[in-house]
Design an enzyme around this catalytic site. Structure first.
Site, mmCIF file in Angstrom:
data_model
loop_
_atom_site.group_PDB
_atom_site.id
_atom_site.type_symbol
_atom_site.label_atom_id
_atom_site.label_comp_id
_atom_site.label_asym_id
_atom_site.label_seq_id
_atom_site.Cartn_x
_atom_site.Cartn_y
_atom_site.Cartn_z
ATOM 1 N N ASP A 9 0.868 -1.179 0.000
ATOM 2 C CA ASP A 9 0.000 0.000 0.000
ATOM 3 C C ASP A 9 0.904 1.228 0.000
ATOM 4 O O ASP A 9 1.922 1.244 0.703
ATOM 5 C CB ASP A 9 -0.907 -0.008 1.236
ATOM 6 C CG ASP A 9 -2.098 0.953 1.106
ATOM 7 O OD1 ASP A 9 -1.871 2.119 0.688
ATOM 8 O OD2 ASP A 9 -3.223 0.541 1.420
ATOM 9 N N ASP A 53 -3.004 -3.397 -2.343
ATOM 10 C CA ASP A 53 -3.878 -2.250 -2.588
ATOM 11 C C ASP A 53 -3.966 -1.990 -4.088
ATOM 12 O O ASP A 53 -2.990 -2.160 -4.821
ATOM 13 C CB ASP A 53 -3.332 -1.009 -1.876
ATOM 14 C CG ASP A 53 -4.300 0.166 -1.991
ATOM 15 O OD1 ASP A 53 -5.491 -0.023 -1.700
ATOM 16 O OD2 ASP A 53 -3.845 1.264 -2.374
ATOM 17 N N MET A 55 -5.237 1.072 -5.651
ATOM 18 C CA MET A 55 -4.985 2.458 -6.059
ATOM 19 C C MET A 55 -3.613 2.911 -5.584
ATOM 20 O O MET A 55 -3.455 3.483 -4.508
ATOM 21 C CB MET A 55 -6.075 3.371 -5.505
ATOM 22 C CG MET A 55 -7.492 2.929 -5.880
ATOM 23 S SD MET A 55 -7.737 2.806 -7.664
ATOM 24 C CE MET A 55 -7.637 4.529 -8.109
ATOM 25 N N ASP A 347 18.115 -49.561 -31.082
ATOM 26 C CA ASP A 347 17.193 -49.079 -30.056
ATOM 27 C C ASP A 347 15.851 -49.789 -30.135
ATOM 28 O O ASP A 347 15.239 -50.114 -29.103
ATOM 29 C CB ASP A 347 16.990 -47.569 -30.201
ATOM 30 C CG ASP A 347 18.219 -46.768 -29.801
ATOM 31 O OD1 ASP A 347 19.140 -47.351 -29.193
ATOM 32 O OD2 ASP A 347 18.250 -45.552 -30.100
ATOM 33 N N GLU A 373 23.292 -53.661 -23.907
ATOM 34 C CA GLU A 373 22.270 -54.679 -24.182
ATOM 35 C C GLU A 373 22.097 -55.648 -23.027
ATOM 36 O O GLU A 373 21.508 -56.718 -23.184
ATOM 37 C CB GLU A 373 22.635 -55.452 -25.462
ATOM 38 C CG GLU A 373 23.880 -56.314 -25.360
ATOM 39 C CD GLU A 373 25.179 -55.568 -25.645
ATOM 40 O OE1 GLU A 373 26.170 -56.227 -25.972
ATOM 41 O OE2 GLU A 373 25.189 -54.322 -25.532
#
Length: 458
Positions: A9, A53, A55, A347, A373
């Site tokens: 504020d 706040d 404002m 893979d 492997e």
């Protein structure tokens, strides 16, 4: 419940007043007189909740809130807008900026403390997830905080518990513009539906006929299937005491009748966004945990997990005088696959090999990739003879059908050699059992491959 509350504020007397009130309730209070200082405090992680706040000169509260809620490191911090503005459009503007609530001056102390405690409780749920999610970056996962902060909160699945047809129609119509809404008038049926429906928010009327709406809120927060679902209360202005009680027992938010359509949409959106934020963090934590113990190519456990878990299984076997067996598997001539068909094909073979091994083992067995492997299978409560049978089953399964490569446009034959060993009475460490299985695997390779060799039990 103590927490660090940031009061923002530009009027010092307002700051001092809130500091005094919150300190009396055992909250730690920090303050800022402008938006940039507030942002800096939050970015340093020095606030659990922000009372902001609206404002203020320069950067107003709406902009501060918007920046907090769009920042990956601050989006999780609850923000309560505090202002003298009391028009629905002002409240909506704050909620659209991402605020978790909007309190009007002069502040009612009871409502303020209830709201702060409720939001701090919600934040504590996400804090541990956030800390763990940060570790995901080191494991190569996309930034989970940025992904969570980008959530819109739209297209949610909403359950409305309201037994007044006219109110139900108005609320459903408003929510349906941005969400999928299901309405239920029967509280008992609603509880069942909530537990089974995977909803992202539940709105509960506190004025249900012949049923206590607060009790229903409590049940929703207590059931395991629904305790993480945001609960929003719908009440009358004179229900203030019950609404505050609802926040104390775990409800996430509330709306006062007559319900403003825009405020309804904003509050529901905020709760859906918060739920998804938490879920994305939780998913990130789960992913990072899996990456820490899983081999990313095959989906098997990795060497790190194998070493820890095998040691535990070995100790349990010794303490309970139960059998424990170990298989060490190695794909035959795997280097030729890579050299002849490429590493992508290699893979593909490893992934299929892992799937076939998994298909031949039990849920209690530990299957891990040692590297390359080579795969290890630890078999609790399994004799050497039974382990031999498992190994033969795996060998036959691998040999039985060719392996698809190059996205199944070609196929090649693959075999596996396996060494088998079991825990001996004199073994002090699992490494001794593993060494015998390794030696048996070596003999299987030397004697022609595609076979199972069992280490001596004595």
């Amino acid at each position: 419940m103590s927490a660090r509350v940031l009061v923002v504020d530009d009027i010092l007397i307002n700051v001092k007043l809130l500091e005094a009130k919150l300190s009396a309730e055992y909250f730690d209070v920090v303050s800022a007189l402008n938006g940039p200082d507030a942002l800096a405090i939050c970015e340093r992680g020095e606030a659990d909740i922000v009372l902001l706040d609206v404002m203020m000169p320069g950067m107003n509260g709406f902009e501060v809130c918007r920046r907090l809620k769009s920042g990956p490191t601050t989006a999780h911090i609850p923000v309560v807008m505090v202002t003298a503005l009391d028009q629905p459009s002002d409240r909506l503007k704050g909620l659209d900026a991402g605020a978790d609530d909007f309190l009007t001056k002069p502040l009612d102390d009871t409502a303020l403390f209830a709201r702060v405690r409720s939001l701090v409780r919600l934040k504590s749920v996400t804090d541990e997830l956030r800390n763990r999610a940060l570790a995901s970056r080191r494991l190569g996962i996309a930034d989970p905080l940025a992904a969570a902060a980008s959530e819109t909160g739209l297209n949610g699945k909403i359950l409305l518990i309201e037994d007044r047809p006219s109110a139900c129609e108005r609320l459903s119509s408003a929510l349906s513009a941005f969400h999928s809404v299901e309405a239920e008038a029967d509280p008992h049926q609603a509880l069942v539906k909530a537990a089974e429906g995977d909803y992202e928010a539940v709105l509960v009327s506190l004025d249900l006929q012949d049923h206590d709406g607060l009790r229903l809120c409590s049940q929703l927060r207590s059931l395991e299937r629904t305790r993480d679902v945001p609960v929003l209360m719908l009440g009358e202005a004179e229900d203030r005491a019950r609404i505050l009680r609802g926040l104390e027992i775990g409800a996430h938010d509330f709306l006062v009748r007559p319900v403003d359509r825009n405020e309804l949409l904003a509050r529901v959106r905020t709760q859906v966004r918060r739920k998804r934020f938490t879920e994305k963090l939780r998913d990130s934590v789960q992913s990072s945990m899996e990456m820490a113990v899983m081999d990313q190519l095959t989906g098997l456990h990795n060497r790190r997990y194998l070493d820890t878990r095998m040691a535990a299984l070995f100790e349990e076997s010794v303490l309970r005088a139960r059998s424990l067996a170990l298989l060490v598997l190695d794909v035959d001539r795997f280097k030729r696959v890579n050299d002849s068909w490429g590493h992508d094909a290699g893979d593909e073979v490893l992934r299929e090999f892992a799937d076939r091994v998994r298909a031949c083992t039990r849920g209690i067995d530990l299957v891990a990739r040692m590297g390359g492997e080579e795969v290890v299978v630890v078999l609790p409560d399994t004799t050497l003879e039974a382990a031999h049978a498992v190994a033969e089953r795996i060998r036959e399964r691998v040999e039985a059908e060719p392996f698809g490569i190059h996205r199944n446009t070609r196929s090649i034959s693959v075999t596996v050699s396996i060494g088998v060993a079991s825990r001996r009475a004199g073994d002090a460490y699992p490494a001794e059992m593993a060494k015998r299985a390794d030696d048996a695997l070596y003999r299987a390779k030397e004697s022609g491959r595609n076979r199972v060799i069992v280490a001596s039990a004595a």
